[in-house]
Enzyme design. Structure first.
Site, PDB file in Angstrom:
ATOM      1  N   CYS A 186       0.840  -1.200   0.000  1.00  0.00           N
ATOM      2  CA  CYS A 186       0.000   0.000   0.000  1.00  0.00           C
ATOM      3  C   CYS A 186       0.876   1.252   0.000  1.00  0.00           C
ATOM      4  O   CYS A 186       2.035   1.222   0.390  1.00  0.00           O
ATOM      5  CB  CYS A 186      -0.936   0.080   1.203  1.00  0.00           C
ATOM      6  SG  CYS A 186      -2.013  -1.342   1.391  1.00  0.00           S
TER       7      CYS A 186
ATOM      8  N   GLY B 247       0.453  -0.316  -4.982  1.00  0.00           N
ATOM      9  CA  GLY B 247      -0.837  -0.990  -4.804  1.00  0.00           C
ATOM     10  C   GLY B 247      -1.742  -0.719  -5.980  1.00  0.00           C
ATOM     11  O   GLY B 247      -2.008   0.438  -6.303  1.00  0.00           O
TER      12      GLY B 247
ATOM     13  N   ASN C 167      -0.482   2.017   5.910  1.00  0.00           N
ATOM     14  CA  ASN C 167       0.403   1.151   5.138  1.00  0.00           C
ATOM     15  C   ASN C 167       1.122   0.228   6.117  1.00  0.00           C
ATOM     16  O   ASN C 167       1.786   0.694   7.034  1.00  0.00           O
ATOM     17  CB  ASN C 167       1.407   2.020   4.366  1.00  0.00           C
ATOM     18  CG  ASN C 167       2.517   1.214   3.691  1.00  0.00           C
ATOM     19  OD1 ASN C 167       3.592   1.732   3.468  1.00  0.00           O
ATOM     20  ND2 ASN C 167       2.275  -0.056   3.376  1.00  0.00           N
ATOM     21  N   GLY C 168       0.979  -1.079   5.911  1.00  0.00           N
ATOM     22  CA  GLY C 168       1.610  -2.056   6.808  1.00  0.00           C
ATOM     23  C   GLY C 168       0.581  -3.015   7.374  1.00  0.00           C
ATOM     24  O   GLY C 168      -0.606  -2.858   7.137  1.00  0.00           O
TER      25      GLY C 168
ATOM     26  N   TYR D 137      12.797  -4.422  -3.994  1.00  0.00           N
ATOM     27  CA  TYR D 137      11.738  -4.661  -4.964  1.00  0.00           C
ATOM     28  C   TYR D 137      10.630  -3.606  -5.006  1.00  0.00           C
ATOM     29  O   TYR D 137      10.246  -3.155  -6.076  1.00  0.00           O
ATOM     30  CB  TYR D 137      11.107  -6.025  -4.689  1.00  0.00           C
ATOM     31  CG  TYR D 137       9.982  -6.373  -5.625  1.00  0.00           C
ATOM     32  CD1 TYR D 137      10.245  -6.868  -6.890  1.00  0.00           C
ATOM     33  CD2 TYR D 137       8.656  -6.174  -5.252  1.00  0.00           C
ATOM     34  CE1 TYR D 137       9.210  -7.166  -7.760  1.00  0.00           C
ATOM     35  CE2 TYR D 137       7.627  -6.470  -6.129  1.00  0.00           C
ATOM     36  CZ  TYR D 137       7.893  -6.969  -7.382  1.00  0.00           C
ATOM     37  OH  TYR D 137       6.885  -7.254  -8.236  1.00  0.00           O
TER      38      TYR D 137
END
Lengths: 472, 472, 472, 472
Positions: free
Chosen positions: C2, C30, C104-105, C262
């Site tokens: 996200c 996302g 986010n997480g 990545y």
């Protein structure tokens, strides 16, 4: 079927949006596709697609259709699949500039004309009659610079039904075929001349009705809104003599009786005759022809409403809405599975138990399209408590196919062509059934210059059945 | 408004598709949004969105809604904008498993309940009453493990209109509020128990009508299709005494009279009374209360049709469709510009000149929503040739807002609340105008246990106007 | 994963469109859903849906999102299906006004927190951690009127990864968890303060980078653009000692190494370290760790490009694009059937025969997601004429699941967890295979305060595996 | 531009889906529209529309395209607006059955041919060259029953670029014009013969490359997969003598050099020459022709990548990606307003500060389309910290319009035609600029039988500029 609508704005105002509203008013004449072509005097702009008028045209599309002359079309598929190519207007580039054509009706000799042209090296990109007419017209224009002359020479080759709009860069021409199969009328207001399949679209746009085009009449609208009228010199052969005591409106004409019975909008007036009044008269005559003792008269909505009101008036049996149509039918919904066909009917129509329970009910419809649907409706009415169900049909039995533009794949009365009334009634499961008589139909319409081929099997034009067959 | 529909399949067959058809049949109760939640016994699956039932649900969406218990909702926006959050069913996860709630009606104390809960640390993700009810219910479930007990305790806090469907993982509960404001009924077939806002949806699915829920009744459906009925112990205060010689169906109840007059589908029967028959009776009584010499009675379609038929029956003035509604209205079309408002009316309604020309016309409608639209219709009728136009309205004047679920932003009769009938008639431009009397309305409906607040200004529940105002 | 993005415009200019562009720049974080919530100081406006940023937001939607404060979110589905409810920001109404949260997480104790809340009578409408945080926060706000105090008390309960944006009616708060799992940074220009998951979005909007939030830092932006910074008092337990000669940036922090390898965009800089440079260094170190005699180094695009360039630099083997990625991949296309899986690979990647023919080729990728895809690519490269194929992977073997927000359902190296490098190489069909070493990874990143749980199986937080398991 | 793709399945397997994948692989050759026509031996089925291949075709559309012969087309608009009519294949009905034509290239005498035909009474429904060719072909077929003879007679009238696919009911014919302007090649597998604009599409479908069509070659595929080859007897006039020491592949041919430099996919091989290798060689030669002292070579993605890699190899300056392209560009997004043009560039490209900061940077691109965009990119690079910016262009200056199918409205180097290199560099704001030399270009491509008209202003065919002008 199909509907056509054209505007020439002599005040040079963009016409696309008005055509859009005109087509919306003619939507009942064709739901498969729609198109508009406009001319700004030099270029033709056009757009057409599969779908309802409101789906095909968005605001940005309309805004790009510049021009003060324009024609539009709503398509009702008679033959061929759903393809953009077969939507109209058909627009071509030629050595005489751009030409756009919109056509309502079916030619019976289009296959022959098409094959002739192909033999001369012409090619076709669609299966529309409009393209055949366009090719013929351009060939005639090579021979004479007089547009009206060229159009007349073209029309003389055409056999069948055609109400036509032909738009050149700077003029608009309307034609009604010599048989007067399909309606076409003119209207006007302070800025525009209108041509429409039905006058209901003139009413929508608040235009004044001027006149119906006569069979074989050619109307040309040019700069300044000047209207010229021409007459196609064409001998319509004798059709059939009907011994009913009503007048002809146009000598030798054969106007489609189905326009009055089913297709036209009830608020339209065709060749001076109110469609709504015809339908109420049909119901009244039906009540006389097929009287029955009953408690309630109910239409199968929507098309049976005016018939049923007339039947009630004629029979003095009270009118009730025994079946309610779901207002949202017409939307695409997820279909019930094969073994839920009855559900499909109930999603569209719902019985009013309080009206039907314990009653002898007369159901009135415009035709028996398929026995199965009628039977399901009758079952539903019985299940809601009706003691007896009597079916009355607002047209004679349809026994022959139409080659002039009415889709017999959807309107075909399979049942009617092979069976007696009694057999049909038995199959549908009613206590009694009654079709309008041919004489009753003609009386209700009030004119005898009608095409009655689908009822009588006698066609008003020559038909090369072999070549027609190939096409279908 | 809104409509709710639930199924418990004791044969454990997936119910989503049947709910879809049920909602289609209830579409008239709400066009803004739709949703379905199903339970497979362990998990709840759900989907909801803005739009018509047929737009919201595609086949693949329905196929993912597994489960043999399910509830659905069609939303009619009363307050707030178009937001997915406000669509229903409202689905929550709690320590008691998943709960889904669908609600028809408006609580008058939801703001107070909401503020109470917020002060206790609860948060809200929507502005629906369903979420308030869900939060209250979960709090009650903490106190007692008996679901029905918890539901009763929750309901006792609610003031206002609520027909409710509450789905737990393994049971379905239906509730009708103690005032019986909104309808709710049960049906069944060999595989399913159904709960529906109106019995018309039962007919569509070919289910057998079992009974209307009584005001304050709680129905629980559990494994095997067993149905238990409970009664909410709740004192409904005395409303108003109406001295009309018709019975009450439920002592102390106050069922919304607008369900009969306007909202419900004509083929529905509410608390044993046929909606269609009520409407025809209204027309008949209206003809007695406001007689007029005229040639033609015509409805303003669609809602005026049954009234006009009754008026014709009562007055012996012949019924004709003087105005035709375009069948494609309801589609989104490109709007005419501001100065073409009359075009907007003509796109929807079209006069039948042959019916109106030279005639004294009685137009019948269900209400005068805005004077301007009525005036435009009257102008159109005159332009089509009507000599006189008389307006008859199938309900008394609406003078007070509804706090129980009917959107007065769209149905508000601004005109009616400040003006006399004569002033209204003058503004609209008719020769005469006549509203149904309160007594006539009650007689036509045939029961006196009705909520008449919008007509009389007297509300059947306490209302904290200050807090209501904040919300609006 | 996200991505989150927030703006506070102290010049009170609408921020929705800028947030839209910010989210577009963060789209790589996302692709499943997107949402924006804005505040005009009194009301919160919000919209979210399934789809890419460019699909979810149209101009008219953005224009209705008024307000000078706003937060946005792009969703990468870790658990649960595609549902609008699980899109963010999560917006609630409470007694403290509206609150919007974007997260986010993944929290590792969210299930426990959720169950605690449910036992206290709270209900949940989504399966997001944001809703858990919102409920906790509102409960803390009941105890203290100091927002920052309440937020601190809330955060102390959270275990796991969270970069948070919390919007109140008149303020914007940003938080980075005490472990610093996920990045979060601040930017500004003359009119706005920005908070973004990555600084690449600041560059897109031409904002000046101010600083990365430190682990445990809370930033509050209020009227006039004033920024206050607070520190969460929270003891992060010792993680694992890694004996590599690089510094820690934040003592005790455990930033996700996959952001560098990545997830983050190559033009981003996280905690002062350039992502692009890390990736090139990885390639260089990989060349030293796993040297090979070859003719050509080629990436598997897109993620292998920087690694391959670094490998080429380190090994002096020339870099060529041996595989070309179809630019139109990412569009939804009609999938090949089951037995055409190789076609699916060839639609995405195409070999450059002239580069590969007769060559010993080193292919470089970021990870071996599934053996089957890698094998198909290797086959394709051989078919194009490669004599030898050597595979080099820019990360160590992934052997343990991530509980902090990286979807192991898509990134799981099934192969890696059970097999030796040799076995993997054999399965894929390459002459040799080489993974980056853990030490090499840390050196390439240049910091040792990293979360390496997916490589080592040692988690930096307590994890109740039983409860986590239930959720998955 | 445009791309064409055809299949003849001698095993009589439906080909539509394979054509769909082939067009997907050729999508880079045209993004405006797409179409497929198939023949089942008797009927031609076809569908075309505006949009990308993946947007135009859904599964149900493909499933209706029955047939074992088929041709497809992706359209790149050179003239005219976006109209379905101008999409291809162009399908006609004629006395010789159905014919479908797909065309890549522009004829320079199509206006003359069209006017000739119009004078003979032919009409046109599109502005495509395909329709002109179809009309001519049908006229020739009237004269001879030998299809190949008729095609030869037709082709002799055509001047300009044409790679053609012509499908009859039972055969598939492919033609490459005598100048060999556009590429066209044949492939095969166990079931099908393929014809494709580029061999990259053969690779995607795992077909074996057979050969490039030679200039003037006509290939006919008939029953059983038999392939016959014919040669058009046509004298290509002498073009221009270029004194570069590389061979001609086809004597007298003039293959478009832009296919190698920009249009073709890098993994394609045209007339035996690898496009990717040409581009790398261009970079290498550019490094020799315009050396510069710098720290970093970076492409402007995507088209500059191979040039920049070659430049790096030639100059020994390290290659870095100094600019990252947003992977989601290509999606339709809400455009920034007029005064945010720089934002539009930053949404597409983002600088990698860590790579550019403090560096002397060589940017490599394929052309200078418009000075303004290049200037904005250079500004962005400087703002990211570059000390010096040097621009290198992988083609000579484009100074003349192309009349053979490359849209100079989008690729026109306005700047180049009037300005010296120095002036251009100054306008863009770089320290130095360098274009590839004509000789360098020819050497890099490795053949001299090229059309270089856009660089030299000398056209390989007669051009009636007056008539061309009218069309534009």
């Amino acid at each position: 079927m199909c509907g056509i609508f054209g505007i020439y704005s002599f005040e040079r105002i963009n016409v696309a949006k008005k055509i859009y509203y005109g087509l919306f008013a003619l939507q009942h004449r064709g739901q498969e596709g729609a198109g508009i072509a406009t001319s700004d005097g030099r270029n033709i702009h056009h757009y057409k697609n599969i779908g309802l008028v409101t789906d095909v045209f968005r605001d940005d599309v309309l805004q790009n259709l510049f021009g003060y002359i324009g024609i539009g079309h709503v398509r009702y598929s008679t033959t061929g699949g759903k393809a953009v190519e077969n939507c109209q207007p058909f627009v071509v580039k030629s050595s005489f500039g751009n030409i756009a054509i919109a056509h309502n009706g079916d030619l019976v000799n289009s296959n022959e004309l098409r094959m002739d042209l192909e033999k001369k090296g012409h090619i076709f990109t669609s299966s529309t009659d409009s393209e055949v007419i366009a090719q013929l017209l351009v060939r005639e224009l090579l021979k004479t610079s007089d547009k009206i002359e060229a159009i007349k020479n073209t029309l003389k080759k055409l056999i069948g039904a055609y109400s036509l709009l032909i738009m050149f860069n700077d003029s608009l021409i309307a034609v009604r075929d010599p048989w007067g199969f399909k309606p076409l009328c003119i209207g006007r207001d302070d800025e525009n001349i209108y041509i429409s399949s039905e006058d209901c679209a003139l009413t929508t746009l608040d235009a004044e009705f001027v006149k119906d085009l006569e069979p074989g009449e050619i109307i040309e609208i040019k700069d300044g809104g000047e209207i010229s009228s021409y007459k196609l010199d064409f001998d319509v052969p004798e059709y059939m003599s009907i011994d009913v005591d009503v007048p002809s409106i146009y000598k030798g004409a054969t106007t489609c009786m189905f326009e009055y019975v089913y297709f036209a909008r009830p608020d339209s007036t065709i060749d001076g005759i109110s469609v709504y009044k015809v339908r109420k008269r049909i119901g009244k005559i039906l009540a006389k022809e097929h009287p029955v003792e009953a408690d309630v008269v109910s239409p199968i909505p929507d098309s049976g409403v005016a018939f049923a009101l007339g039947f009630s008036e004629g029979s003095k049996i009270p009118y009730y809405e025994g079946l309610i149509k779901n207002r949202y039918v017409g939307r695409t919904f997820i279909l019930p599975s094969q073994n839920e066909r009855e559900l499909a009917v109930r999603l569209k129509l719902s019985p009013v138990k309080s009206v039907l329970e314990g009653k002898r009910v007369v159901l009135v419809d415009d035709s028996v399209v398929r026995g199965t649907t009628s039977r399901r409706i009758v079952n539903m009415v019985r299940k809601a408590g009706a003691k007896e169900v009597h079916l009355r049909i607002g047209s004679p039995k349809i026994i022959s196919p139409c080659y002039y533009g009415i889709d017999m794949a959807t309107k075909k009365e399979l049942i009617a062509s092979n069976k007696t009334e009694e057999e049909i009634g038995k199959k549908i499961g009613v206590e009694s059934i009654g079709y309008l008589s041919l004489e009753g139909l003609i009386k209700a319409i009030g004119r005898k210059d009608l095409c009655l081929a689908c009822i009588t099997g006698k066609y008003p034009t020559d038909i090369n059945f072999e070549k027609i067959a190939k096409r279908l």
